[in-house]
Design a protein around this motif. Structure first.
Motif, PDB file in Angstrom:
ATOM      1  N   LYS A 135       0.711  -1.101  -0.036  1.00 12.76           N
ATOM      2  CA  LYS A 135      -0.069  -0.073   0.083  1.00 12.76           C
ATOM      3  C   LYS A 135       0.763   1.290   0.155  1.00 12.76           C
ATOM      4  O   LYS A 135       1.985   1.046   0.529  1.00 12.76           O
ATOM      5  CB  LYS A 135      -0.995  -0.012   1.163  1.00 12.76           C
ATOM      6  N   THR A 137       0.663   5.821  -0.391  1.00 15.24           N
ATOM      7  CA  THR A 137      -0.076   7.182  -0.540  1.00 15.24           C
ATOM      8  C   THR A 137       0.811   8.332  -0.561  1.00 15.24           C
ATOM      9  O   THR A 137       2.084   8.065  -0.328  1.00 15.24           O
ATOM     10  CB  THR A 137      -0.777   7.224   1.030  1.00 15.24           C
ATOM     11  N   SER A 171      -0.901   9.810   9.804  1.00 13.86           N
ATOM     12  CA  SER A 171      -2.106   9.194   9.076  1.00 13.86           C
ATOM     13  C   SER A 171      -1.501   8.278   7.899  1.00 13.86           C
ATOM     14  O   SER A 171      -2.162   7.191   7.868  1.00 13.86           O
ATOM     15  CB  SER A 171      -2.884  10.298   8.634  1.00 13.86           C
ATOM     16  N   SER A 174       0.157   4.959   9.190  1.00 16.30           N
ATOM     17  CA  SER A 174      -0.933   4.254   9.801  1.00 16.30           C
ATOM     18  C   SER A 174      -1.667   3.728   8.578  1.00 16.30           C
ATOM     19  O   SER A 174      -2.291   2.444   8.658  1.00 16.30           O
ATOM     20  CB  SER A 174      -1.983   4.960  10.739  1.00 16.30           C
ATOM     21  N   ASN A 175      -2.150   4.462   7.718  1.00 17.76           N
ATOM     22  CA  ASN A 175      -2.968   3.727   6.348  1.00 17.76           C
ATOM     23  C   ASN A 175      -2.106   2.702   5.589  1.00 17.76           C
ATOM     24  O   ASN A 175      -2.581   1.849   5.340  1.00 17.76           O
ATOM     25  CB  ASN A 175      -3.246   5.005   5.434  1.00 17.76           C
ATOM     26  N   VAL A 181     -10.086   0.408   4.264  1.00 21.66           N
ATOM     27  CA  VAL A 181     -10.599   1.699   4.837  1.00 21.66           C
ATOM     28  C   VAL A 181     -12.091   1.450   5.342  1.00 21.66           C
ATOM     29  O   VAL A 181     -12.882   0.318   5.206  1.00 21.66           O
ATOM     30  CB  VAL A 181     -10.613   2.781   3.432  1.00 21.66           C
ATOM     31  N   ASP A 204     -10.615  11.348   7.086  1.00 20.18           N
ATOM     32  CA  ASP A 204      -9.469  10.900   6.180  1.00 20.18           C
ATOM     33  C   ASP A 204      -8.163  10.398   6.792  1.00 20.18           C
ATOM     34  O   ASP A 204      -7.703   9.497   6.383  1.00 20.18           O
ATOM     35  CB  ASP A 204      -9.364  11.859   4.979  1.00 20.18           C
ATOM     36  N   ASN A 207      -8.189   7.120   7.981  1.00 22.29           N
ATOM     37  CA  ASN A 207      -8.592   6.017   6.998  1.00 22.29           C
ATOM     38  C   ASN A 207     -10.117   5.897   7.112  1.00 22.29           C
ATOM     39  O   ASN A 207     -10.339   4.400   6.805  1.00 22.29           O
ATOM     40  CB  ASN A 207      -7.578   4.864   7.387  1.00 22.29           C
TER      41      ASN A 207
END
Length: 465
Positions: A135, A137, A171, A174-175, A181, A204, A207
């Motif tokens: 994953k 972001t 964030s 953690s995501n 989600v 947001d 998550n």
């Protein structure tokens, strides 16, 4: 001439002056050694943050998350390092130094433009990824140093308003290392309010993905609903909607209600609350003890820490404006437990046009019920939608309304803690100090040295006298 010079250096004044010079040389040598040692300290301890709002300070919440980090995470910074804002560079350096699991790579997009397309990234962004979960972001520099675009229309300039480095990075970490989600649905069709950008941003960061839901049209709550939200409805739900929500709860669902100013009676909504042991009180709530500068309808509620909703709150100070009240009563079933977590003082009053009734009123409560298959229903009610009203949260920036709110939302999900961190204001000037340097020389050693020399010279003078 040599004898005259020799006598000059043998005088009391010259001996005192020589001693003073010696003391100053000794102090200077100590300072130099201290600075050399400080320059070799690890990054995580040598930066001393003296900024007004502590923009480089990292909270215990982030430190605990980074301490427990057990998956490798990569920060790829796509930017020209020499041209990057010093505040961003400093924060990246300080933040990533808190975990051995984090690796930082700086990639110059001018020298290596192909890296942008290969990583599906843009310049001046940080790509945060975890190879174990696959994953990733991105966090743009413009999301770290946030500008107030509205100021352009008033002043002709775009001003910096917030620094959100810690919130964005924590964030993101953690995501990319966490689970899927969480889905939050909010009802429409009853004049409900909509989430402000600050609230949506906090969801947001945790998550959570939000989506509207019109129960009259859909006639069902989606299977992926992790939390159903009713935000300040001004009209009652229908009897059919009440049955849908009640059935959702009895199957282990989670519902969050923020009461607003209903134009008429709300018997169906009231019946749902009463089923779970919460009964509304007529009128608005005032508090003679816990109010803002004598405005008795601007209440600072008393918070209970037993519910776990005050975690991460430093002051426990939240404000509700024009709140309604309720009392905890016997629920419809013995399997339901209702517990208040936010109340007035004993000098609370329920005020209507005809009466003022004194008492301690509940302003926030949670009802839980164990259902089949180990599931637990959870119904959270807060009696004022002003808890998250931006006119309150932005006007009183030191309040912790949003922290309490995100804690209450996060509590609906198992094995989840509130990782949302509010940005720090940039409305004042910030400075940072790399390590004890010129300032420390003056403050730590300079002043004591002056006092030492002055005192020693006075002692020598008295001795000679």
């Amino acid at each position: 001439m040599p004898d005259r010079i020799k006598k000059l250096f043998q005088s009391a004044a010259s001996r005192n002056g020589s001693l003073s010079v010696g003391v100053i040389v000794l102090v200077t040598a100590i300072v130099i050694v201290v600075n050399l040692i400080a320059g070799q300290l690890p990054e995580k301890v040598k930066n001393i943050d003296i900024s007004d709002n502590r923009i480089y300070e990292i909270s215990d919440k982030s430190r605990n998350i980074l301490k427990k980090l057990d998956k490798p995470v990569t920060f790829k910074v796509f930017a020209e390092k020499d041209k990057t804002d010093e505040r961003i560079k400093t924060f990246i350096r300080k933040y990533t130094a808190l975990s051995d699991q984090i690796k930082v790579e700086w990639i110059d997009p001018v020298l290596h433009p192909s890296e942008l397309s290969a990583n599906n990234a843009t310049a001046d962004t940080v790509l945060i990824s975890c190879k174990d979960t696959k994953k990733s972001t991105t966090v743009a520099f413009s999301d770290i140093i946030v500008s107030d675009e509205s100021s352009y229309y008033m002043t002709g300039n775009v001003s910096e308003s917030k620094f959100d480095g810690e919130g964005r990075f924590t964030s993101a970490v953690s995501n990319v290392t966490g689970d899927e989600v969480k889905k939050v649905y909010y009802t429409t069709g009853h004049g409900e309010s909509t989430f402000s950008s600050s609230v949506s941003d906090l969801l947001d960061k945790n998550n959570m993905e939000e989506e509207e839901l019109n129960l009259i049209m859909k006639n069902a709550i989606p299977d992926d609903c992790g939390l159903l939200f009713l935000y300040g409805p001004v009209s009652d739900i229908t009897a059919e909607e009440k049955e849908i929500i009640s059935s959702y709860l009895t199957s282990g669902g989670k519902v969050f209600l923020l009461l607003g100013d209903a134009q008429d009676g709300t018997p169906n909504l009231d019946a749902l609350m009463k089923e779970y042991g919460m009964e509304r009180t007529d009128g608005y709530i005032a508090d003679m003890q816990r109010s803002y500068q004598g405005n008795y309808y601007y209440i600072f509620p008393e918070l209970s820490s037993s519910a776990g909703l005050t975690d991460g709150m430093a002051s426990d100070m939240v404000m509700l404006v024009n709140a309604h009240g309720m009392s905890v009563t016997d629920p419809a079933r013995d399997t339901i437990t209702a517990a208040p977590f936010m109340t007035t003082s004993a000098d609370g009053y329920a005020v209507t046009e005809d009466s003022q009734k004194q008492g301690t009123y509940t302003l926030g409560a949670v009802s839980t019920e164990s259902v089949s298959d180990g599931e637990e229903a959870r119904f959270t009610v807060i009696t004022a939608d002003t808890l998250i009203d931006p006119q309150v949260t932005e006007a009183f920036s030191t309040l912790e309304n949003l922290t309490l709110f995100t804690n209450a939302v996060s509590a609906n999900f198992e094995d989840m803690e509130n990782v949302a961190i509010e940005p720090k204001s940039l409305e004042v000037t910030y400075n940072t100090m790399r390590h004890a340097g010129v300032i420390s020389m003056i403050v730590i050693f300079g002043i004591p040295a002056v006092i030492l020399i002055y005192g020693f010279l006075r002692w020598m003078k008295r001795r000679k006298a």
